[in-house]
Design a protein around this motif. Structure first.
Motif, mmCIF file in Angstrom:
data_model
loop_
_atom_site.group_PDB
_atom_site.id
_atom_site.type_symbol
_atom_site.label_atom_id
_atom_site.label_comp_id
_atom_site.label_asym_id
_atom_site.label_seq_id
_atom_site.Cartn_x
_atom_site.Cartn_y
_atom_site.Cartn_z
ATOM 1 N N THR A 1 0.840 -1.461 -0.167
ATOM 2 C CA THR A 1 0.374 -0.337 0.361
ATOM 3 C C THR A 1 0.770 1.191 0.255
ATOM 4 O O THR A 1 0.573 2.285 -0.160
ATOM 5 N N GLY A 2 2.251 1.392 0.225
ATOM 6 C CA GLY A 2 2.724 2.931 0.686
ATOM 7 C C GLY A 2 2.626 2.965 1.516
ATOM 8 O O GLY A 2 3.142 4.108 2.139
ATOM 9 N N TYR A 3 1.777 3.282 2.962
ATOM 10 C CA TYR A 3 1.474 3.204 4.318
ATOM 11 C C TYR A 3 3.416 3.177 4.662
ATOM 12 O O TYR A 3 3.574 2.236 4.838
ATOM 13 N N SER A 4 3.150 4.633 5.674
ATOM 14 C CA SER A 4 4.525 4.108 6.931
ATOM 15 C C SER A 4 3.720 3.200 7.664
ATOM 16 O O SER A 4 2.823 3.419 8.197
ATOM 17 N N ASP B 1 1.012 4.635 -1.985
ATOM 18 C CA ASP B 1 1.720 4.087 -3.301
ATOM 19 C C ASP B 1 1.669 3.046 -3.625
ATOM 20 O O ASP B 1 2.083 1.888 -3.112
ATOM 21 N N LEU B 2 0.120 2.886 -4.213
ATOM 22 C CA LEU B 2 -0.100 0.783 -4.463
ATOM 23 C C LEU B 2 1.475 0.535 -5.307
ATOM 24 O O LEU B 2 1.939 0.913 -6.328
ATOM 25 N N ASN B 3 1.773 -0.288 -4.196
ATOM 26 C CA ASN B 3 3.639 -0.944 -5.007
ATOM 27 C C ASN B 3 2.723 -1.714 -6.691
ATOM 28 O O ASN B 3 2.438 -2.314 -7.323
ATOM 29 N N SER C 1 4.782 -3.383 -8.156
ATOM 30 C CA SER C 1 4.936 -4.738 -8.299
ATOM 31 C C SER C 1 3.724 -6.032 -8.477
ATOM 32 O O SER C 1 3.608 -6.648 -8.174
ATOM 33 N N ARG C 2 2.657 -5.045 -7.541
ATOM 34 C CA ARG C 2 1.444 -5.778 -6.936
ATOM 35 C C ARG C 2 0.443 -6.770 -8.207
ATOM 36 O O ARG C 2 0.093 -7.882 -7.609
ATOM 37 N N ASP C 3 1.162 -6.565 -9.545
ATOM 38 C CA ASP C 3 0.757 -7.293 -10.623
ATOM 39 C C ASP C 3 1.475 -8.581 -11.509
ATOM 40 O O ASP C 3 1.123 -9.245 -11.634
ATOM 41 N N LEU C 4 2.509 -8.796 -10.269
ATOM 42 C CA LEU C 4 3.604 -9.899 -10.277
ATOM 43 C C LEU C 4 2.524 -11.271 -9.141
ATOM 44 O O LEU C 4 2.584 -12.502 -9.316
ATOM 45 N N ILE C 5 1.176 -10.655 -8.404
ATOM 46 C CA ILE C 5 1.091 -11.789 -7.570
ATOM 47 C C ILE C 5 0.261 -12.242 -8.721
ATOM 48 O O ILE C 5 -0.565 -12.110 -9.192
ATOM 49 N N LYS C 6 0.157 -13.653 -8.469
ATOM 50 C CA LYS C 6 -0.582 -14.475 -8.878
ATOM 51 C C LYS C 6 -1.274 -15.632 -7.970
ATOM 52 O O LYS C 6 -0.241 -15.627 -7.308
ATOM 53 N N GLY C 7 -2.258 -16.336 -8.550
ATOM 54 C CA GLY C 7 -2.280 -17.643 -7.768
ATOM 55 C C GLY C 7 -3.868 -17.294 -7.630
ATOM 56 O O GLY C 7 -4.772 -16.815 -8.079
ATOM 57 N N MET D 1 -11.607 -5.020 -5.333
ATOM 58 C CA MET D 1 -11.553 -6.141 -4.625
ATOM 59 C C MET D 1 -10.498 -6.718 -4.703
ATOM 60 O O MET D 1 -10.049 -7.556 -4.444
ATOM 61 N N GLN D 2 -9.462 -6.192 -6.119
ATOM 62 C CA GLN D 2 -8.599 -7.400 -6.614
ATOM 63 C C GLN D 2 -7.053 -6.750 -5.331
ATOM 64 O O GLN D 2 -6.672 -8.077 -5.216
ATOM 65 N N GLU D 3 -7.446 -6.027 -4.958
ATOM 66 C CA GLU D 3 -6.698 -5.087 -3.989
ATOM 67 C C GLU D 3 -6.748 -5.557 -2.974
ATOM 68 O O GLU D 3 -5.370 -6.434 -1.774
ATOM 69 N N ILE D 4 -7.899 -6.170 -2.444
ATOM 70 C CA ILE D 4 -8.287 -6.761 -1.311
ATOM 71 C C ILE D 4 -7.827 -8.420 -1.354
ATOM 72 O O ILE D 4 -7.387 -8.632 0.105
ATOM 73 N N ARG D 5 -7.799 -8.492 -2.307
ATOM 74 C CA ARG D 5 -7.503 -9.919 -2.626
ATOM 75 C C ARG D 5 -5.892 -10.488 -3.130
ATOM 76 O O ARG D 5 -5.507 -11.610 -2.454
ATOM 77 N N TYR D 6 -5.213 -9.564 -3.572
ATOM 78 C CA TYR D 6 -3.709 -9.454 -3.074
ATOM 79 C C TYR D 6 -3.184 -9.718 -1.697
ATOM 80 O O TYR D 6 -2.658 -10.238 -1.373
#
Length: 116
Positions: free
Chosen positions: A40-43, A66-68, A70-76, A91-96
């Protein structure tokens, strides 16, 4: 179409379950926090403030600094659904996040979880 109920659920209510899931498998709260900060980019202070405010999931991700990229590399698969095929962005962010916590609980190395 009505929003999924997870969007209005407090992130602070689910967060302890992430920590418990990780700790049951010998991992730490610090690792859970590191994953959430990476995604998420949160401190750490901002993350704790979101927990204190009991921000809902939709707002939690909408306000993420700052959503990362590289999060689109999360698969599965999580909850029987391929995370890369989820079309609704929140929903995709939650599931990531669910997938990353799952990988942590399964003993995956942090470098691999954080797609380093």
């Amino acid at each position: 179409m009505a929003k999924h109920k997870i969007y209005t659920m407090s992130f602070a209510k689910v967060y302890p379950h992430y920590v418990t899931k990780a700790e049951r498998k010998g991992r730490t709260k610090a690792e859970v926090d590191e994953i959430i900060r990476w995604l998420t980019g949160y401190s750490q202070e901002e993350l704790e403030a979101q927990l204190e405010k009991e921000t809902d999931f939709e707002t939690f991700f909408a306000e993420a600094p700052d959503l990362n990229p590289s999060r689109d590399l999360i698969k599965g698969v999580i909850c029987g659904v391929r995370v890369e095929d989820i079309e609704e962005p929140t929903m995709q962010e939650i599931r990531y996040m669910d997938k990353l916590i799952d990988e942590l609980a399964k003993g995956k190395a942090m470098e691999k979880i954080l797609r380093a």
